[in-house]
Each structure stands twice: as structure tokens, then as C-alpha cells.
Design a protein around this motif. Structure first.
Motif, PDB file in Angstrom:
ATOM      1  N   MET A  91       0.858  -1.121   0.039  1.00  0.00           N
ATOM      2  CA  MET A  91      -0.071  -0.222   0.063  1.00  0.00           C
ATOM      3  C   MET A  91       0.774   1.133  -0.115  1.00  0.00           C
ATOM      4  N   PHE A  92       1.927   1.177   0.982  1.00  0.00           N
ATOM      5  CA  PHE A  92       2.892   2.246   0.750  1.00  0.00           C
ATOM      6  C   PHE A  92       3.535   2.698  -0.546  1.00  0.00           C
ATOM      7  N   LYS A  93       3.970   1.376  -1.190  1.00  0.00           N
ATOM      8  CA  LYS A  93       4.831   1.450  -2.149  1.00  0.00           C
ATOM      9  C   LYS A  93       3.783   1.948  -3.303  1.00  0.00           C
ATOM     10  N   GLY A  94       2.689   1.661  -3.499  1.00  0.00           N
ATOM     11  CA  GLY A  94       1.869   2.190  -4.419  1.00  0.00           C
ATOM     12  C   GLY A  94       1.419   3.365  -4.453  1.00  0.00           C
ATOM     13  N   ALA A  95       1.391   4.124  -3.102  1.00  0.00           N
ATOM     14  CA  ALA A  95       1.407   5.451  -3.008  1.00  0.00           C
ATOM     15  C   ALA A  95       2.474   6.305  -3.123  1.00  0.00           C
ATOM     16  N   LEU A  96       3.558   5.856  -3.129  1.00  0.00           N
ATOM     17  CA  LEU A  96       4.961   6.622  -3.017  1.00  0.00           C
ATOM     18  C   LEU A  96       4.966   7.134  -4.483  1.00  0.00           C
ATOM     19  N   ALA A  97       4.930   6.409  -5.593  1.00  0.00           N
ATOM     20  CA  ALA A  97       5.364   6.773  -6.873  1.00  0.00           C
ATOM     21  C   ALA A  97       4.465   8.342  -7.309  1.00  0.00           C
ATOM     22  N   PRO A  98       3.175   8.128  -7.210  1.00  0.00           N
ATOM     23  CA  PRO A  98       2.675   9.419  -7.675  1.00  0.00           C
ATOM     24  C   PRO A  98       3.003  10.424  -6.663  1.00  0.00           C
ATOM     25  N   THR A  99       3.292  10.321  -5.260  1.00  0.00           N
ATOM     26  CA  THR A  99       3.456  11.246  -4.503  1.00  0.00           C
ATOM     27  C   THR A  99       4.752  11.930  -4.773  1.00  0.00           C
ATOM     28  N   ILE A 124       0.769   8.380 -14.769  1.00  0.00           N
ATOM     29  CA  ILE A 124       1.411   7.354 -15.327  1.00  0.00           C
ATOM     30  C   ILE A 124       2.137   6.610 -14.383  1.00  0.00           C
ATOM     31  N   ALA A 125       2.671   7.289 -13.401  1.00  0.00           N
ATOM     32  CA  ALA A 125       3.366   6.539 -12.248  1.00  0.00           C
ATOM     33  C   ALA A 125       2.239   5.506 -11.335  1.00  0.00           C
ATOM     34  N   ILE A 126       1.057   6.110 -11.477  1.00  0.00           N
ATOM     35  CA  ILE A 126      -0.181   5.012 -10.856  1.00  0.00           C
ATOM     36  C   ILE A 126      -0.256   3.883 -11.778  1.00  0.00           C
ATOM     37  N   LEU A 127      -0.647   4.159 -12.879  1.00  0.00           N
ATOM     38  CA  LEU A 127      -1.028   3.158 -13.983  1.00  0.00           C
ATOM     39  C   LEU A 127       0.108   2.312 -14.345  1.00  0.00           C
ATOM     40  N   SER A 128       1.655   2.566 -14.105  1.00  0.00           N
ATOM     41  CA  SER A 128       2.517   1.712 -14.281  1.00  0.00           C
ATOM     42  C   SER A 128       2.652   0.440 -13.272  1.00  0.00           C
ATOM     43  N   LEU A 129       1.668   0.489 -12.158  1.00  0.00           N
ATOM     44  CA  LEU A 129       1.597  -0.485 -11.179  1.00  0.00           C
ATOM     45  C   LEU A 129       2.970  -0.865 -10.909  1.00  0.00           C
ATOM     46  N   PRO A 130       3.808  -0.082  -9.792  1.00  0.00           N
ATOM     47  CA  PRO A 130       4.827  -0.386  -9.281  1.00  0.00           C
ATOM     48  C   PRO A 130       4.851  -1.688  -7.999  1.00  0.00           C
ATOM     49  N   PRO A 133       5.144  -7.678  -8.787  1.00  0.00           N
ATOM     50  CA  PRO A 133       6.514  -8.425  -8.963  1.00  0.00           C
ATOM     51  C   PRO A 133       7.564  -8.051  -9.959  1.00  0.00           C
ATOM     52  N   ARG A 134       8.769  -8.044  -9.491  1.00  0.00           N
ATOM     53  CA  ARG A 134       9.679  -7.564 -10.525  1.00  0.00           C
ATOM     54  C   ARG A 134       9.866  -8.094 -12.055  1.00  0.00           C
ATOM     55  N   ALA A 135       9.641  -9.329 -12.341  1.00  0.00           N
ATOM     56  CA  ALA A 135       9.476  -9.754 -13.571  1.00  0.00           C
ATOM     57  C   ALA A 135       8.091  -9.283 -14.408  1.00  0.00           C
ATOM     58  N   ILE A 267      10.017   7.303 -12.486  1.00  0.00           N
ATOM     59  CA  ILE A 267       9.568   7.305 -11.224  1.00  0.00           C
ATOM     60  C   ILE A 267       9.191   5.979 -10.727  1.00  0.00           C
ATOM     61  N   SER A 268       8.168   5.475 -11.332  1.00  0.00           N
ATOM     62  CA  SER A 268       7.520   4.195 -11.072  1.00  0.00           C
ATOM     63  C   SER A 268       8.556   2.963 -11.079  1.00  0.00           C
ATOM     64  N   THR A 269       9.349   3.034 -12.199  1.00  0.00           N
ATOM     65  CA  THR A 269      10.582   2.120 -12.046  1.00  0.00           C
ATOM     66  C   THR A 269      11.309   1.951 -10.880  1.00  0.00           C
ATOM     67  N   GLY A 270      11.797   3.187 -10.318  1.00  0.00           N
ATOM     68  CA  GLY A 270      12.648   3.517  -9.338  1.00  0.00           C
ATOM     69  C   GLY A 270      11.963   2.900  -7.976  1.00  0.00           C
ATOM     70  N   VAL A 271      10.515   3.226  -7.843  1.00  0.00           N
ATOM     71  CA  VAL A 271       9.880   2.817  -6.657  1.00  0.00           C
ATOM     72  C   VAL A 271       9.980   1.311  -6.723  1.00  0.00           C
ATOM     73  N   SER A 272       9.568   0.727  -7.899  1.00  0.00           N
ATOM     74  CA  SER A 272       9.111  -0.797  -7.942  1.00  0.00           C
ATOM     75  C   SER A 272      10.527  -1.570  -7.555  1.00  0.00           C
ATOM     76  N   LEU A 273      11.594  -0.903  -8.133  1.00  0.00           N
ATOM     77  CA  LEU A 273      12.895  -1.917  -8.032  1.00  0.00           C
ATOM     78  C   LEU A 273      13.823  -1.710  -6.557  1.00  0.00           C
ATOM     79  N   PHE A 274      13.419  -0.601  -6.094  1.00  0.00           N
ATOM     80  CA  PHE A 274      14.142  -0.198  -4.757  1.00  0.00           C
ATOM     81  C   PHE A 274      13.554   0.072  -3.408  1.00  0.00           C
TER      82      PHE A 274
END
Length: 450
Positions: A91-99, A124-130, A133-135, A267-274
């Protein structure tokens, strides 16, 4: 030789085995650790505790659990909501990218760069679904980038048509927003006055693009997210297209719009991977753990259902909802069916996550073939387990075909109590099931005691 009376029939215990059946059975069942509702969560995570451990507050090694009150509160919370630590992290991860994307507007350089279309970075950061899972995320991101770049090319072609439609109809002086124009306030994209030809061409292009992408999206649901992004790009670009008087303006706008989309992807990729990274293999391993616990729950529910058939009328209906619908079978049968439905849901989720876990690059002891073999073994166990749930439906079909599905419980009746031949057949069938199941469980308890 001792016997166990069951509805007027005496059943001799095999091999002279004497015992109080009910007491022995209850003692045997009470010693079996059963899965608690908190073992399998909706997100596939497990608590890893049995009912005996949960009630005593001890771990698997017999040691007393530390912080018994917090642990009890955690168990209750998981049982009621199904929200665990991993869910809060997602939940936190999904809200971080658009923030991050929206907060960047506090920077003057950011606002000057993206001007009035910077809000698209957050969308777009929200729709990218960070939170994926990684793959799965990387595969989806590659598709998103390709689709958006293709959409940018189509938008430039549409803008070229609108600009030439304007040039072929009339000559207009280029302005930068303000009174008498259809553009935004000063500082936005350079615009010109309204032109019906350019607007008509842009409308046709928008209709064709939205129709085409919606058709493709309906035909290929797996490309829903890239289709939505393409539709956003087409809508924004075609709204501005009639206002441009030259291709220089159109190219500058398309470049800025594409930059906003790619910034949202970054932004979404950075949040998803790190930020709280999640691997596809980890998701599959959680699915497997939940799968095994679900199988245990199904087997226990099936055992409870079979025990209920020892002294109940398996053809009698019971009320299952507030609408007044009556369904043949016991409450234990309904519980068993619900457990099987949960198992099939986990099976479907595992099959969806498995391909991404096999493609993922990771360090570990299990390779793609090993994970596939685990899934195949679980499926081989699941198929006969699901088949066990057909027994209540068989009883229901028999009751409906012979007219036994009315509200009449004959579990304690004898053949002499039956008013007609049809009722006698029903009573005899019920008693035969009682005798057979009683003998089976007595033999089982005897073998367990030995």
C-alpha cells in the motif's frame, strides 16, 4: 463382543476391538492440529501456526511465544481483515510513486519543464503499477514504453494532418494563449485561433485511435494497461492538435508530452525496484505455502463432513441464506465446498504467477524446472481433493430425482417408522451410510492406536 448401536442396528466391532467409539473419536480428533483461518490469507501469505499453537501461544519448538498479547492482537487482525505486513508495504509502495511525481512540482525547474501537462507524470506513475513483482513489472514496463512511443508517432502524424488542414483553409497568426484564442494562459503551448478544418481532422483521428485501441483492448485483455496509456496520449495530443499553426509547435508539444510519460515510467520503475522490492519467485513461494495450507484445510473439512454423515440425514436440506433458499446437504458440506473454492482460487493464482517466476533471473537453489515440478505435484494432489467435494452434489442430485429434498430429517428414524416404500428406501440408505462410516472410522482409530 461389544457393538455400537446406530439407529436401531448393531454393528459389531471388528477383531474384538472394544472401545467407546464416540469418546475415542473425539480424543483422536482433538489431538490433530488443524489449520486456523489466519493460516491462509487472501494475498497468499500464511501465519505458519496451527490451531493448537495459536491457542497456547507457543511456537513449533514448544517455547512460549514472546509478546503474547501483541501476537494475539495480530492473529485477530489477520483473521478479520487479512491485511498483513506485506500488504501494508505494498500500500505504501503504490502511493509513493505518484506522491513523488506530484511533490516534484514544488521545484521551479520541474514546473517550467512540464508546464501544464506535468500532472500526467503522477497518473502514469500510478498506471505503471509499481506494486507488481519484479519480472511482471519489467515485462509490463517494456510493453508500456513501446506502446507510448508508437502512440507518439501516430500523434505526430495526426498533428501533421491538422496543421496542413489549417494551412490549406486560412492563414492565422500564431499566438501564445490569451484572449481570442482556444489555448491556455500565457506560458502554455503556443496556440492559434480556432479553425474548423483542423478541429474536424483532429476529431476524426481521435475517433479512429480510440476505436482501434478499445477494440484491441477488448480482444487482448492482457494489454489493458498499455491500451489505457495509449488512449491518454491520444486524448491529450488530439485536444491540443487543432491549436498548432506549424509542425515546430506540434513537435515541441509531442516531445514534452512524451517526456512526461517517460518521467512517470522512470519514477515508477525506481519505486518498484528499490522500495520494498518483491520478486516473482517470492510470490510463487508464498502461493505454494498457502496452497499447502489450503489443501490441509480441505482435507480437514472433508473429514468433518464424513463424520457428520455418521448420524445425520445427508438428503435433508438446510437453510443457507436469508433469501430462504434450501440446499440439500449439511453445514459441514457447505464449509467443505467453500474450502475447495478457495483452493481453486489459489490454484488459478499460482498458474498466473508461475510463468513470471520461471523467467525471472535470481540466485537460489530451485530452478525453473524445479518450480514447475512443485506446481505439477500440487496440481496432482488438488484434482482428487476437488473431486471429493462432489459427494454433497451427488446426494443433492439423488434427493432431487427421488423427491427426498423436502424439509424432513430421517436421521433418527427406523424402517418401521416409514409410511411408504419410498421412505423405507430412504431410511435404509441413511442407515447403511451410518453403519459403513462408523465401521470405517472404528478401523481407522484401531490402526492409529496400534
Amino acid at each position: 463382543m461389544a457393538s455400537v448401536p446406530r439407529n436401531g442396528h448393531d454393528t459389531a466391532e471388528p477383531n474384538g476391538y472394544t472401545n467407546n467409539y464416540n469418546d475415542t473419536r473425539q480424543g483422536e480428533l482433538s489431538s490433530i492440529p488443524t489449520a486456523t483461518p489466519t493460516e491462509v490469507q487472501p494475498n497468499g501469505n500464511t501465519t505458519g501456526k496451527t490451531e493448537a499453537e495459536a491457542s497456547s501461544g507457543t511456537g513449533r519448538d514448544g517455547s512460549k511465544a514472546k509478546g503474547s498479547f501483541p501476537a494475539k492482537v495480530k492473529r485477530i487482525w489477520l483473521a478479520k481483515t487479512g491485511i498483513d505486513k506485506r500488504t501494508y508495504m505494498q500500500m505504501f509502495k503504490g502511493a509513493l510513486a505518484p506522491t513523488i511525481a506530484i511533490s516534484a512540482y514544488q521545484s521551479t525547474a520541474w514546473a517550467d519543464t512540464y508546464t501544464t501537462i506535468g500532472y500526467l507524470c503522477g497518473i502514469i506513475a500510478i498506471l505503471s503499477l509499481p506494486i507488481q513483482p519484479r519480472a511482471k513489472y519489467l515485462q509490463t514496463m517494456l510493453t508500456n514504453v513501446l506502446v507510448v512511443c508508437f502512440g507518439c508517432g501516430v500523434a505526430l502524424l495526426a498533428m501533421y494532418c491538422t496543421v496542413h488542414a489549417r494551412l490549406n483553409s486560412e492563414f492565422q497568426q500564431t499566438r501564445n494563449g490569451g484572449p481570442g484564442t482556444s489555448g491556455l494562459a500565457a506560458g502554455g503551448a503556443p496556440t492559434t485561433t480556432y479553425n474548423s478544418s483542423a478541429s474536424a481532422v483532429a476529431g476524426v483521428w481521435l475517433f479512429v485511435q480510440i476505436y482501434a485501441i478499445s477494440t484491441y483492448r477488448a480482444n487482448r485483455p492482457q494489454f489493458t494497461i498499455p491500451s489505457i496509456m495509449y488512449a491518454i496520449f491520444a486524448n491529450v495530443s488530439m485536444v491540443y492538435a487543432p491549436q498548432f499553426g506549424s509542425m515546430v509547435q506540434a513537435k515541441a508539444f509531442a516531445k514534452k508530452l512524451l517526456g512526461a510519460f517517460l518521467t512517470g515510467f522512470a519514477i515508477s520503475t525506481g519505486v518498484s525496484l528499490f522500495v520494498f522490492p518483491l520478486t516473482s519467485r517470492g510470490v510463487v513461494f508464498n502461493d505454494i505455502a498457502g496452497y499447502i495450507n489450503s489443501l490441509r484445510g480441505c482435507m480437514q473439512a472433508n473429514l468433518d463432513y464424513l463424520h457428520s454423515l455418521e448420524d445425520s440425514d445427508m438428503f435433508a436440506p438446510h437453510r443457507v441464506n436469508t433469501a430462504g433458499d434450501d440446499v440439500v446437504g449439511s453445514k459441514e458440506a457447505a464449509v467443505f465446498k467453500a474450502k475447495v473454492q478457495a483452493l481453486t482460487g489459489l490454484h488459478a493464482k499460482l498458474n498466473m504467477d508461475l510463468p513470471f517466476a520461471k523467467r525471472e533471473v535470481a540466485f537460489g537453489s530451485l530452478g525453473p524446472d524445479d518450480i514447475q515440478e512443485l506446481a505439477r505435484g500440487l496440481r496432482q494432489i488438488m484434482v482428487p481433493t476437488v473431486g471429493l467435494s462432489s459427494m454433497p452434489e451427488i446426494f443433492q442430485r439423488i434427493a432431487e430425482s427421488r423427491g427426498w429434498d423436502r424439509e424432513l430429517d430421517l436421521s433418527q428414524a427406523t424402517v418401521n417408522d416409514a409410511p411408504d416404500d419410498e421412505e423405507k428406501i430412504r431410511v435404509e440408505t441413511i442407515q447403511q451410510w451410518h453403519v459403513s462410516l462408523t465401521a470405517i472410522f472404528i478401523i481407522e482409530l484401531k490402526n492409529t492406536a496400534l
